[in-house]
Design a protein around this motif. Structure first.
Motif, PDB file in Angstrom:
ATOM      1  N   ILE A  75      -2.088  -7.546  -4.929  1.00 33.70           N
ATOM      2  CA  ILE A  75      -1.620  -7.468  -6.262  1.00 33.70           C
ATOM      3  C   ILE A  75      -2.440  -7.878  -7.434  1.00 33.70           C
ATOM      4  CG2 ILE A  75       0.658  -8.240  -7.513  1.00 33.70           C
ATOM      5  CD1 ILE A  75       2.227  -7.108  -5.262  1.00 33.70           C
ATOM      6  N   PHE A 112      14.478  -7.365 -15.596  1.00 36.33           N
ATOM      7  CA  PHE A 112      14.609  -7.623 -14.177  1.00 36.33           C
ATOM      8  C   PHE A 112      13.173  -7.466 -13.624  1.00 36.33           C
ATOM      9  CE2 PHE A 112      18.925  -5.914 -15.134  1.00 36.33           C
ATOM     10  CZ  PHE A 112      19.729  -6.928 -14.474  1.00 36.33           C
ATOM     11  N   GLN A 126      21.588   0.842  -1.647  1.00 29.82           N
ATOM     12  CA  GLN A 126      20.989   1.994  -2.103  1.00 29.82           C
ATOM     13  C   GLN A 126      20.901   3.026  -0.799  1.00 29.82           C
ATOM     14  OE1 GLN A 126      17.184   0.974  -3.881  1.00 29.82           O
ATOM     15  NE2 GLN A 126      18.284  -0.499  -5.462  1.00 29.82           N
ATOM     16  N   VAL A 185      -4.717   4.570  -7.872  1.00 30.21           N
ATOM     17  CA  VAL A 185      -4.445   3.048  -7.797  1.00 30.21           C
ATOM     18  C   VAL A 185      -5.678   2.793  -7.006  1.00 30.21           C
ATOM     19  CG1 VAL A 185      -3.387   1.243  -6.734  1.00 30.21           C
ATOM     20  CG2 VAL A 185      -1.936   3.228  -7.587  1.00 30.21           C
ATOM     21  N   ARG A 244       8.975   2.337 -14.865  1.00 32.32           N
ATOM     22  CA  ARG A 244       8.005   2.016 -15.651  1.00 32.32           C
ATOM     23  C   ARG A 244       7.877   3.131 -16.990  1.00 32.32           C
ATOM     24  NH1 ARG A 244       6.135  -0.370 -11.449  1.00 32.32           N
ATOM     25  NH2 ARG A 244       5.185   1.475 -10.260  1.00 32.32           N
ATOM     26  N   GLY A 301       0.898  -1.199  -0.058  1.00 28.54           N
ATOM     27  CA  GLY A 301      -0.024  -0.078   0.050  1.00 28.54           C
ATOM     28  C   GLY A 301       0.959   1.234   0.048  1.00 28.54           C
ATOM     29  N   GLY A 341       9.831   2.798  -9.038  1.00 31.27           N
ATOM     30  CA  GLY A 341       8.819   1.967  -9.831  1.00 31.27           C
ATOM     31  C   GLY A 341       8.349   2.622 -10.791  1.00 31.27           C
TER      32      GLY A 341
HETATM   33  P1  AP5 Z   1       7.370  -1.181  -7.457  1.00 33.65           P
HETATM   34  O1  AP5 Z   1       6.600  -0.326  -8.642  1.00 33.65           O
HETATM   35  O2  AP5 Z   1       7.990  -0.181  -6.559  1.00 33.65           O
HETATM   36  O3  AP5 Z   1       6.563  -2.213  -6.819  1.00 33.65           O
HETATM   37  P2  AP5 Z   1       6.427  -2.812  -5.538  1.00 33.65           P
HETATM   38  O4  AP5 Z   1       7.537  -2.320  -4.360  1.00 33.65           O
HETATM   39  O5  AP5 Z   1       6.436  -4.070  -5.780  1.00 33.65           O
HETATM   40  O6  AP5 Z   1       5.192  -2.124  -4.792  1.00 33.65           O
HETATM   41  P3  AP5 Z   1       3.853  -1.879  -5.526  1.00 33.65           P
HETATM   42  O7  AP5 Z   1       3.821  -0.656  -6.258  1.00 33.65           O
HETATM   43  O8  AP5 Z   1       3.698  -3.168  -6.278  1.00 33.65           O
HETATM   44  O9  AP5 Z   1       2.798  -1.814  -4.290  1.00 33.65           O
HETATM   45  P4  AP5 Z   1       2.502  -0.830  -3.306  1.00 33.65           P
HETATM   46  O10 AP5 Z   1       3.015  -1.074  -1.869  1.00 33.65           O
HETATM   47  O11 AP5 Z   1       2.755   0.543  -3.728  1.00 33.65           O
HETATM   48  O12 AP5 Z   1       0.884  -1.084  -3.090  1.00 33.65           O
HETATM   49  P5  AP5 Z   1      -0.367  -0.143  -3.992  1.00 33.65           P
HETATM   50  O13 AP5 Z   1      -0.599   1.066  -2.809  1.00 33.65           O
HETATM   51  O14 AP5 Z   1      -0.288  -0.247  -5.329  1.00 33.65           O
HETATM   52  O15 AP5 Z   1       8.573  -1.921  -7.999  1.00 33.65           O
HETATM   53  C1  AP5 Z   1       8.469  -2.731  -9.221  1.00 33.65           C
HETATM   54  C2  AP5 Z   1       9.628  -3.419  -9.840  1.00 33.65           C
HETATM   55  O16 AP5 Z   1      10.521  -2.108 -10.244  1.00 33.65           O
HETATM   56  C3  AP5 Z   1      10.548  -4.170  -8.762  1.00 33.65           C
HETATM   57  O17 AP5 Z   1      10.037  -5.346  -8.774  1.00 33.65           O
HETATM   58  C4  AP5 Z   1      11.927  -4.022  -9.152  1.00 33.65           C
HETATM   59  O18 AP5 Z   1      11.976  -4.730 -10.360  1.00 33.65           O
HETATM   60  C5  AP5 Z   1      12.018  -2.632  -9.705  1.00 33.65           C
HETATM   61  N1  AP5 Z   1      12.387  -1.557  -8.913  1.00 33.65           N
HETATM   62  C6  AP5 Z   1      11.809  -0.585  -8.042  1.00 33.65           C
HETATM   63  N2  AP5 Z   1      12.467   0.194  -7.397  1.00 33.65           N
HETATM   64  C7  AP5 Z   1      13.604  -0.306  -7.270  1.00 33.65           C
HETATM   65  C8  AP5 Z   1      14.546  -0.268  -6.368  1.00 33.65           C
HETATM   66  N3  AP5 Z   1      14.691   0.962  -5.601  1.00 33.65           N
HETATM   67  N4  AP5 Z   1      15.651  -1.126  -6.767  1.00 33.65           N
HETATM   68  C9  AP5 Z   1      15.864  -2.062  -7.531  1.00 33.65           C
HETATM   69  N5  AP5 Z   1      14.797  -2.282  -8.393  1.00 33.65           N
HETATM   70  C10 AP5 Z   1      13.629  -1.393  -8.211  1.00 33.65           C
HETATM   71  O19 AP5 Z   1      -1.620  -1.288  -3.243  1.00 33.65           O
HETATM   72  C11 AP5 Z   1      -1.367  -2.445  -3.810  1.00 33.65           C
HETATM   73  C12 AP5 Z   1      -2.964  -2.895  -4.148  1.00 33.65           C
HETATM   74  O20 AP5 Z   1      -3.570  -2.898  -2.983  1.00 33.65           O
HETATM   75  C13 AP5 Z   1      -3.791  -1.935  -4.872  1.00 33.65           C
HETATM   76  O21 AP5 Z   1      -4.855  -2.290  -5.491  1.00 33.65           O
HETATM   77  C14 AP5 Z   1      -4.454  -1.054  -3.586  1.00 33.65           C
HETATM   78  O22 AP5 Z   1      -5.758  -0.376  -4.083  1.00 33.65           O
HETATM   79  C15 AP5 Z   1      -4.798  -2.196  -2.592  1.00 33.65           C
HETATM   80  N6  AP5 Z   1      -4.626  -1.586  -1.246  1.00 33.65           N
HETATM   81  C16 AP5 Z   1      -3.784  -0.693  -0.871  1.00 33.65           C
HETATM   82  N7  AP5 Z   1      -3.951  -0.428   0.574  1.00 33.65           N
HETATM   83  C17 AP5 Z   1      -4.916  -1.281   1.050  1.00 33.65           C
HETATM   84  C18 AP5 Z   1      -5.447  -1.584   2.296  1.00 33.65           C
HETATM   85  N8  AP5 Z   1      -4.881  -1.263   3.259  1.00 33.65           N
HETATM   86  N9  AP5 Z   1      -6.371  -2.673   2.341  1.00 33.65           N
HETATM   87  C19 AP5 Z   1      -6.717  -3.286   1.171  1.00 33.65           C
HETATM   88  N10 AP5 Z   1      -6.257  -3.032  -0.110  1.00 33.65           N
HETATM   89  C20 AP5 Z   1      -4.909  -2.176  -0.163  1.00 33.65           C
END
Ligand code: AP5
Length: 208
Positions: free
Chosen positions: A120, A53, A93, A132, A37, A13, A33
């Motif tokens: 996810i 990756f 990092q 989102v 993208r 989240g 991220g």
């Molecule tokens: P990145 O885009 O950073 O993805 P992530 O860390 O995997 O996190 P997400 O964006 O998937 O999730 P989030 O925590 O933001 O959740 P969200 O709010 O969307 O990274 C993608 C890729 O890029 C990595 O795998 C890597 O390859 C690369 N990368 C990025 N940064 C890097 C770095 N620093 N170093 C190296 N590689 C890197 O919520 C998820 C879902 O849950 C949504 O549908 C939302 O509506 C729902 N939700 C949110 N909160 C709640 C809640 N409280 N209850 C119920 N549902 C909820």
């Protein structure tokens, strides 16, 4: 310049809460991220290097990420601090970040692994404004996205097999950073396995 870090597993989240924290503090969100993208979409050299990756759920090399961050921190809106989302993800990092800015708070959103896959795999966002949503937990309003031009979009890495790799990568390479930041006395963990408003309230209370 002093900044904050949003920390947690994939799907915890971070992006959802970042929007609320920006609204409340004015700190701009710096999501590695999202930057990656955008680079993949634009077909830049960084995007071409990162794509494989990301599709495998592995971390993009530190040098690529640090190049993006250094450039981003030169922008005007970053001069009074930012909110990092999804960065840092490795000890190198975090060490590099400590050389270029002061981190005042690391806000960790804790969610058990079994919840992550359903979060996810149900994620949906608006391609027009970036908001989102989630098919079940945070659906698009019946009246449509407030931006008025909802474009449904799902991420290429939001599938069950990649999620499992992303979770393993998180536990092996990113979770150890919690100890690093705890030792610095700036680590604050919040239970993210509750509704979005309750999590936001706790995160904002830490910053108050
Ligand atoms: P990145 O885009 O950073 O993805 P992530 O860390 O995997 O996190 P997400 O964006 O998937 O999730 P989030 O925590 O933001 O959740 P969200 O709010 O969307 O990274 C993608 C890729 O890029 C990595 O795998 C890597 O390859 C690369 N990368 C990025 N940064 C890097 C770095 N620093 N170093 C190296 N590689 C890197 O919520 C998820 C879902 O849950 C949504 O549908 C939302 O509506 C729902 N939700 C949110 N909160 C709640 C809640 N409280 N209850 C119920 N549902 C909820």
């Amino acid at each position: 310049m002093s900044s904050i870090v949003l920390f947690g597993p994939p799907g915890a989240g971070k992006g959802t809460q970042a929007a609320r924290i920006t609204e409340s503090t004015g700190l701009p969100q710096v999501s590695t991220g999202d930057m990656l993208r955008a680079a993949v979409k634009a077909g830049t050299p960084v995007g071409l290097e990162a794509k494989g990756f990301m599709e495998r759920g592995e971390l993009v090399p530190d040098a690529v990420i640090l190049g993006l961050i250094e450039e981003r921190l030169t922008h005007d809106d970053a001069q009074n601090g930012v909110m990092f989302d999804g960065f840092p993800r490795t000890v190198p990092q975090a060490e590099a970040l400590a050389q270029i800015t002061t981190i005042t708070h690391v806000l960790a959103i804790e969610v058990p692994d079994e919840r992550i896959v359903e979060r996810i795999c149900g994620r949906l966002s608006c391609g027009n404004c970036g908001t989102v949503y989630h098919d079940a937990f945070n659906p698009v309003p019946v009246a449509g996205c407030p931006c008025g031009a909802f474009e449904p979009k799902r991420r290429a890495d939001d599938n069950e097999s990649t999620v499992n790799n992303r979770l393993s990568t998180y536990h092996e390479q990113t979770a150890p950073l919690a100890t690093w930041y705890r030792d610095l006395g700036i680590f604050h963990a919040v239970n993210g396995d509750r509704d979005i408003d309750a999590v936001a309230e706790d995160l904002l209370a830490v910053l108050a």
